[in-house]
Design an enzyme around this catalytic site. Structure first.
Site, mmCIF file in Angstrom:
data_model
loop_
_atom_site.group_PDB
_atom_site.id
_atom_site.type_symbol
_atom_site.label_atom_id
_atom_site.label_comp_id
_atom_site.label_asym_id
_atom_site.label_seq_id
_atom_site.Cartn_x
_atom_site.Cartn_y
_atom_site.Cartn_z
ATOM 1 N N LEU A 87 -23.375 79.161 -85.099
ATOM 2 C CA LEU A 87 -24.590 80.075 -85.601
ATOM 3 C C LEU A 87 -25.853 79.238 -85.424
ATOM 4 O O LEU A 87 -25.915 78.254 -85.883
ATOM 5 C CB LEU A 87 -24.240 80.849 -86.892
ATOM 6 C CG LEU A 87 -22.988 81.414 -87.245
ATOM 7 C CD1 LEU A 87 -23.016 81.979 -88.727
ATOM 8 C CD2 LEU A 87 -22.832 82.659 -86.232
ATOM 9 N N VAL A 105 -23.901 79.634 -93.645
ATOM 10 C CA VAL A 105 -22.779 79.977 -92.972
ATOM 11 C C VAL A 105 -21.973 81.205 -93.538
ATOM 12 O O VAL A 105 -21.497 82.162 -93.015
ATOM 13 C CB VAL A 105 -21.876 78.827 -92.650
ATOM 14 C CG1 VAL A 105 -20.455 79.444 -91.919
ATOM 15 C CG2 VAL A 105 -22.773 77.840 -91.649
ATOM 16 N N PHE A 134 -31.870 75.196 -73.328
ATOM 17 C CA PHE A 134 -31.717 74.205 -74.002
ATOM 18 C C PHE A 134 -32.034 72.990 -73.086
ATOM 19 O O PHE A 134 -31.849 71.900 -73.270
ATOM 20 C CB PHE A 134 -30.477 73.799 -74.971
ATOM 21 C CG PHE A 134 -30.234 74.501 -76.142
ATOM 22 C CD1 PHE A 134 -30.061 75.668 -75.967
ATOM 23 C CD2 PHE A 134 -30.577 73.886 -77.232
ATOM 24 C CE1 PHE A 134 -30.060 76.560 -77.186
ATOM 25 C CE2 PHE A 134 -30.645 74.594 -78.492
ATOM 26 C CZ PHE A 134 -30.232 75.868 -78.515
ATOM 27 N N THR A 185 -18.614 71.761 -90.956
ATOM 28 C CA THR A 185 -18.533 70.907 -89.684
ATOM 29 C C THR A 185 -17.823 69.598 -90.317
ATOM 30 O O THR A 185 -18.543 68.980 -91.374
ATOM 31 C CB THR A 185 -19.728 70.556 -89.262
ATOM 32 O OG1 THR A 185 -20.487 71.995 -88.826
ATOM 33 C CG2 THR A 185 -19.872 69.742 -88.052
ATOM 34 N N CYS A 190 -28.381 70.961 -88.069
ATOM 35 C CA CYS A 190 -27.121 70.463 -87.243
ATOM 36 C C CYS A 190 -27.155 69.415 -86.402
ATOM 37 O O CYS A 190 -26.356 68.386 -86.410
ATOM 38 C CB CYS A 190 -26.628 71.843 -86.580
ATOM 39 S SG CYS A 190 -26.354 73.106 -87.775
HETATM 40 C C1 UDX Z 1 -27.879 74.895 -83.705
HETATM 41 C C2 UDX Z 1 -26.902 75.305 -82.508
HETATM 42 O O1 UDX Z 1 -27.766 76.171 -81.659
HETATM 43 C C3 UDX Z 1 -25.807 76.092 -83.123
HETATM 44 O O2 UDX Z 1 -24.763 76.542 -82.095
HETATM 45 C C4 UDX Z 1 -25.054 75.524 -84.143
HETATM 46 O O3 UDX Z 1 -24.375 76.321 -84.829
HETATM 47 C C5 UDX Z 1 -26.294 74.809 -85.032
HETATM 48 O O4 UDX Z 1 -27.177 73.920 -84.546
HETATM 49 P P1 UDX Z 1 -29.900 75.546 -85.089
HETATM 50 O O5 UDX Z 1 -29.772 74.281 -85.585
HETATM 51 O O6 UDX Z 1 -29.974 76.855 -85.874
HETATM 52 O O7 UDX Z 1 -28.497 75.785 -84.225
HETATM 53 O O8 UDX Z 1 -31.288 75.559 -83.986
HETATM 54 P P2 UDX Z 1 -31.405 75.754 -82.319
HETATM 55 O O9 UDX Z 1 -32.152 76.770 -81.852
HETATM 56 O O10 UDX Z 1 -30.240 75.067 -81.695
HETATM 57 O O11 UDX Z 1 -32.350 74.608 -82.221
HETATM 58 C C6 UDX Z 1 -32.211 73.086 -82.658
HETATM 59 C C7 UDX Z 1 -33.654 72.278 -82.433
HETATM 60 O O12 UDX Z 1 -33.735 72.011 -81.234
HETATM 61 C C8 UDX Z 1 -34.928 72.968 -83.049
HETATM 62 O O13 UDX Z 1 -35.495 72.078 -83.362
HETATM 63 C C9 UDX Z 1 -35.602 73.441 -81.718
HETATM 64 O O14 UDX Z 1 -36.942 73.329 -81.607
HETATM 65 C C10 UDX Z 1 -34.946 72.343 -80.704
HETATM 66 N N1 UDX Z 1 -34.848 72.885 -79.145
HETATM 67 C C11 UDX Z 1 -34.076 73.671 -78.848
HETATM 68 C C12 UDX Z 1 -35.649 72.088 -78.369
HETATM 69 O O15 UDX Z 1 -36.446 71.135 -78.644
HETATM 70 N N2 UDX Z 1 -35.568 72.490 -77.035
HETATM 71 C C13 UDX Z 1 -34.502 73.393 -76.846
HETATM 72 O O16 UDX Z 1 -34.646 73.527 -75.444
HETATM 73 C C14 UDX Z 1 -34.010 73.962 -77.543
#
Ligand code: UDX
Length: 467
Positions: free
Chosen positions: A157, A12, A255, A125, A266
């Site tokens: 982020l 971050v 998502f 956080t 996260c």
């Molecule tokens: C997340 C949030 O998106 C971000 O706003 C916050 O600050 C931190 O947490 P990040 O952990 O970097 O970010 O990744 P992200 O792209 O959100 O994916 C998280 C997990 O969810 C991954 O394992 C991804 O594969 C999974 N995912 C995401 C799904 O299984 N399905 C989806 O539709 C989207």
């Protein structure tokens, strides 16, 4: 131009510093001299290797280099800042509670060294109320008669897109109960972001927004994952249902990808943390508790598909995993679902061939799995490990390189199983693979190959729905 100090040179702190330095003077403090020296070498073009992997970050740091001061000296870090952002880790303990030790240490250091009025904003956080705790520590420990207002400014982020997320955020959330300080923060951000993206509020609302955002996104995924199981059972396709609901703007299309479960630094941590916090506050958030349960259950569901194909006997089997990071384009393996699947397979006697587009992800896998060192092989080429000893290909994350594989190279596999942990193969490819004698398994779209048993459903309806 404001003077800003950021505590913490991690995922971050560094991208945030590089972004703020577009228009403000930024000091980055970290007690770890090695980290500071790594960033300095990158900024000064003496190295291209940062301790974190983040797209376009190196370029942004170099572009704004004249506004960035790097230090591991507290005196320098706290020499006259107008704003301090705390961006240190809050690792969860075994109960899922965020550990506030590092945040509180920073508060003590600020109290000890600060000699001017200042606004302190917490980016880490944290459980709602932490800003008040930080305010308490600073106010009680200040050595000089200066005014410090503490608030919250959570980050949203996503790893791998942090630079872009900073440049074009949907919103900037920040909270402070001191209205004069709140105005100053607004002023600070107007030089960086569109005015309509600014979202000022009270401290507690801002702190809670961070958890609420991550819990909501995780809940969307778990919602789709529970539908995915129903889809596999009745023969519907979760991807089509996703399209069908996602185009309703009230729901939104993002998502909604069903998968073997969400991972990362996260979602798993923050859902647990807010669920635990709510229990301690005696207002349990059962929906988030369900989100967590569904996430774990979906990973079991996916793993069991693999294990069942081998009647539970994985001794001497060989699997390939494409994508070991918790998502594409990251070296971060925290709570990575592909890593969890790999370990479960290795625990049961399988050998794993791991490929990822990010070399750092492979290095981290090696370092974090020394206990299994003779059970896996790392590969820097996506196809070199295919042979007649391979029993299955597992797609671990959503990188485009895995969406449209070079089919000819897969055909040598001994058992032609493809396990799509992120549901990324499209129907055309799945049908082609099926024609080539591959067996395709996913999370909620197995019907593409298995079809649907209409008679079974008709009998079910006759039996249960005709009083
Ligand atoms: C997340 C949030 O998106 C971000 O706003 C916050 O600050 C931190 O947490 P990040 O952990 O970097 O970010 O990744 P992200 O792209 O959100 O994916 C998280 C997990 O969810 C991954 O394992 C991804 O594969 C999974 N995912 C995401 C799904 O299984 N399905 C989806 O539709 C989207």
């Amino acid at each position: 131009m404001s003077r800003v100090t950021i505590f913490g040179a991690g995922y971050v702190g560094v991208p945030t510093a590089a972004h703020f330095a577009r228009t403000h003077k930024v000091t980055v403090y970290d007690p770890d001299a090695e980290k500071i020296s790594t960033i300095r070498q990158v900024i000064e073009n003496r190295s291209d290797e940062l301790h974190i992997h983040e797209k376009d970050l190196i370029e942004l740091l170099r572009e704004n280099n004249e506004n960035i001061l790097l230090t591991n000296s507290l005196e320098k870090a706290l020499k006259n800042p107008e704003f301090i952002f705390i961006a240190v880790g809050t690792p969860p303990n075994e109960k899922g509670r965020a550990n506030l030790k590092y945040v509180c240490e920073v508060a003590e250091q600020i109290a000890e060294h600060l000699t001017n009025d200042c606004i302190v904003l917490n980016k880490s956080t944290v459980p709602p109320g932490t800003a008040y705790l930080v305010q308490d520590i600073i106010s009680n420990g200040l050595k000089k008669d200066v005014k410090v207002a503490v608030g919250s400014c959570p980050e949203f982020l996503a790893e791998g897109t942090a630079v872009e997320d900073l440049r074009t955020p949907d919103r900037i959330v920040y909270g402070c109960d001191d209205s004069e300080a709140l105005d100053k923060i607004t002023h600070f951000f107007t030089y960086l972001q569109r005015r309509d993206s600014l979202c000022p509020m009270t401290t507690l609302s801002s702190e809670l927004t961070k958890y609420a955002a991550n819990a909501m996104l995780a809940t969307k995924i778990s919602f789709m994952n529970s539908l995915a199981l129903l889809c596999d059972t009745i023969g519907a396709n979760v991807r089509e249902v996703q399209e069908g609901i996602g185009r309703d703007q009230r729901i939104g299309s993002k998502f909604l990808n069903a998968s073997m479960g969400y991972g990362g630094s996260c979602f798993p941590k923050d859902t647990l943390a807010i669920a635990e916090y709510a229990v301690l506050q005696e207002v349990p958030l059962s929906i988030i508790e369900s989100t967590i349960k569904i996430n774990n259950h979906t990973t079991d569901y996916f793993y069991n598909k693999i294990a069942e194909d081998f009647q539970g006997n994985l001794e001497n089997t060989n699997f390939i995993i494409w994508g070991i990071g918790f998502k594409a384009r990251t070296d971060d393996l925290r709570e990575s679902k592909p890593v969890e699947i790999a370990r479960r397979l290795m625990d049961n006697g399988a050998h794993i061939h791991v490929y990822d587009t990010v070399p750092g992800a492979l290095n981290n896998f090696k370092q974090e799995n020394t206990k299994y060192s003779d059970r896996f092989t790392l590969h820097h080429d996506q196809y070199e490990m295919f042979s007649n000893e391979i029993d299955g290909l597992i797609i671990g994350n959503e990188h485009e390189k895995f969406r449209n594989p070079d089919m000819a190279k897969l055909t040598s596999m001994r058992h032609k199983y493809i396990y799509d942990g992120k549901n990324i193969l499209n129907n055309y490819i799945i049908r082609y693979l099926t024609k080539e004698q591959f067996q395709y398994k996913s999370v909620g779209k197995d019907s593409v190959v298995n079809g649907r048993d209409k008679t079974k459903l008709v009998n079910f309806l006759r039996d249960k729905y005709m009083d």
